[in-house]
Write a protein that holds these residues in place. Sequence first.
Motif, PDB file in Angstrom:
ATOM      1  N   ALA A 156      -5.357  26.155   8.426  1.00 24.31           N
ATOM      2  CA  ALA A 156      -4.096  26.707   8.930  1.00 24.31           C
ATOM      3  C   ALA A 156      -3.998  26.547  10.443  1.00 24.31           C
ATOM      4  CB  ALA A 156      -3.972  28.173   8.535  1.00 24.31           C
ATOM      5  N   GLU A 157      -5.089  26.792  11.137  1.00 28.52           N
ATOM      6  CA  GLU A 157      -5.082  26.661  12.595  1.00 28.52           C
ATOM      7  C   GLU A 157      -4.911  25.211  13.028  1.00 28.52           C
ATOM      8  OE1 GLU A 157      -8.761  28.464  13.655  1.00 28.52           O
ATOM      9  OE2 GLU A 157      -8.001  30.521  13.459  1.00 28.52           O
ATOM     10  N   THR A 158      -5.464  24.290  12.255  1.00 22.73           N
ATOM     11  CA  THR A 158      -5.318  22.866  12.567  1.00 22.73           C
ATOM     12  C   THR A 158      -3.865  22.434  12.442  1.00 22.73           C
ATOM     13  OG1 THR A 158      -7.571  22.390  11.820  1.00 22.73           O
ATOM     14  CG2 THR A 158      -6.032  20.543  11.900  1.00 22.73           C
ATOM     15  N   VAL A 159      -3.218  22.842  11.364  1.00 22.86           N
ATOM     16  CA  VAL A 159      -1.812  22.472  11.152  1.00 22.86           C
ATOM     17  C   VAL A 159      -0.934  23.066  12.244  1.00 22.86           C
ATOM     18  CG1 VAL A 159       0.168  22.801   9.628  1.00 22.86           C
ATOM     19  CG2 VAL A 159      -2.055  22.148   8.663  1.00 22.86           C
ATOM     20  N   ALA A 160      -1.167  24.314  12.580  1.00 22.75           N
ATOM     21  CA  ALA A 160      -0.256  25.040  13.483  1.00 22.75           C
ATOM     22  C   ALA A 160      -0.720  25.021  14.931  1.00 22.75           C
ATOM     23  CB  ALA A 160      -0.123  26.480  12.993  1.00 22.75           C
ATOM     24  N   ARG A 161      -1.605  24.112  15.287  1.00 22.30           N
ATOM     25  CA  ARG A 161      -2.223  24.201  16.609  1.00 22.30           C
ATOM     26  C   ARG A 161      -1.232  24.035  17.757  1.00 22.30           C
ATOM     27  NH1 ARG A 161      -4.462  18.687  15.428  1.00 22.30           N
ATOM     28  NH2 ARG A 161      -3.680  17.251  17.032  1.00 22.30           N
ATOM     29  N   GLU A 162      -0.109  23.365  17.547  1.00 22.13           N
ATOM     30  CA  GLU A 162       0.859  23.189  18.623  1.00 22.13           C
ATOM     31  C   GLU A 162       2.099  24.060  18.466  1.00 22.13           C
ATOM     32  OE1 GLU A 162       1.822  19.133  19.409  1.00 22.13           O
ATOM     33  OE2 GLU A 162      -0.235  18.613  20.010  1.00 22.13           O
TER      34      GLU A 162
END
Length: 401
Positions: A45-51
């Motif tokens: 989840a953090e990878t997808v939403a990192r930006e």
Amino acid sequence: MEVNASTSLAEAGHGDVVWQRFAVPYQYPVAFLRGLFRTENPLFAETVAREDTAKRHRCLFIIDEGVAGTVPGLENAVAAYFEVYRERLQLIAPPMLIPGGEIVKRELAYVERMQDAIHAHAIDRHSYVIAIGGGAVLDAVGLVAATAHRGIRHIRVPTTVLSQNDSGVGVKNAVNFKGIKNYVGTFAPPWAVLNDFDFLMSLPRRERISGISEAVKVALIRDRDFYNWLEEHVDQLATFQPEAEEYMVRRSAELHMHQIAHGGDPFETGSARPLDFGHWSAHKLEAMTSHHVRHGEAVAIGIALDARYSVLAGLLAEGEDERIVVLLENLGFRIWHPALDAADARGSSSILSGLREFQEHLGGELSITLLRELGVGVEVNRMDHDLVRQALNWLKARERI
């Protein structure tokens, strides 16, 4: 962007020439972990939403059928994960399943099916296509993601040793065309690479061993200490001891990443391909056997062949080829295949035609990586066919021992 005027061409009488130059920095995370889709692990989840942590990100999964069949509950685990992280993630459709292996790269209908799915689900350039599978699936999905809308965010979840320690961390995407390996493709970096070691547990022994050849390859051309480590831990690697296997995957991936980022030619505009050590014959052998010989198995044979050639050409010290072959054999590889004896209609060695095909693939002069010493590669622009035949005979003689 910097625009500079150049007078050199204009002085030759060809008019005014303006040069456009720009650089685009790019970075992407490569993670090594276990339990990617465990709900208590927020990494995906953090990878997808990192930006952008404020929106709900739309995701389409494309999964290797073989992985879905050997990892029970994978699709349910993905669905459960998205439910837990629903404020940040949206699973827009059940995962799409496609065949793994060379068929997905050979049959262009699968590329069209994936493009249709992206279109049907209105996947845009701020959505994500997530591929879970071996190297062939990652290659094909990467090509689709790079060409739909001229580039969709693509996350790779490699599931084989070969794709975790080599191909999955790179910038190439490709499928085959008219029997030519990787003829149609792009250079397009992924959004992220997430290596979950748990996927390796479901691999057949043959597949799990196969990928280790790429670690041997990169160690031989770039890191003698890593090569020595492979020799010291050969028994643990051959029996898939987790600590050794994980270190092998990670160190191999790091060396491949370093070459791509710091080798001076990430998009392969030149002719040198150091990471293709052992590959000129491997690609040909795969085609000659209709891919019954796995890529990693063919690379192991190619490494042995080019190691022996390096000795015969006076580049590598006598005996180092024997040392390399012993490592490969102790890992579980055979370094000979009967197809290497095949001849064409004119009686010429079929495997030697791989040199011409490799040069055509490079698009310039022939450039082959050989060995000057363990851990040090060297580029040559000519291969003596007689020495190649002698190297082949050496491999064949070893098979009879």
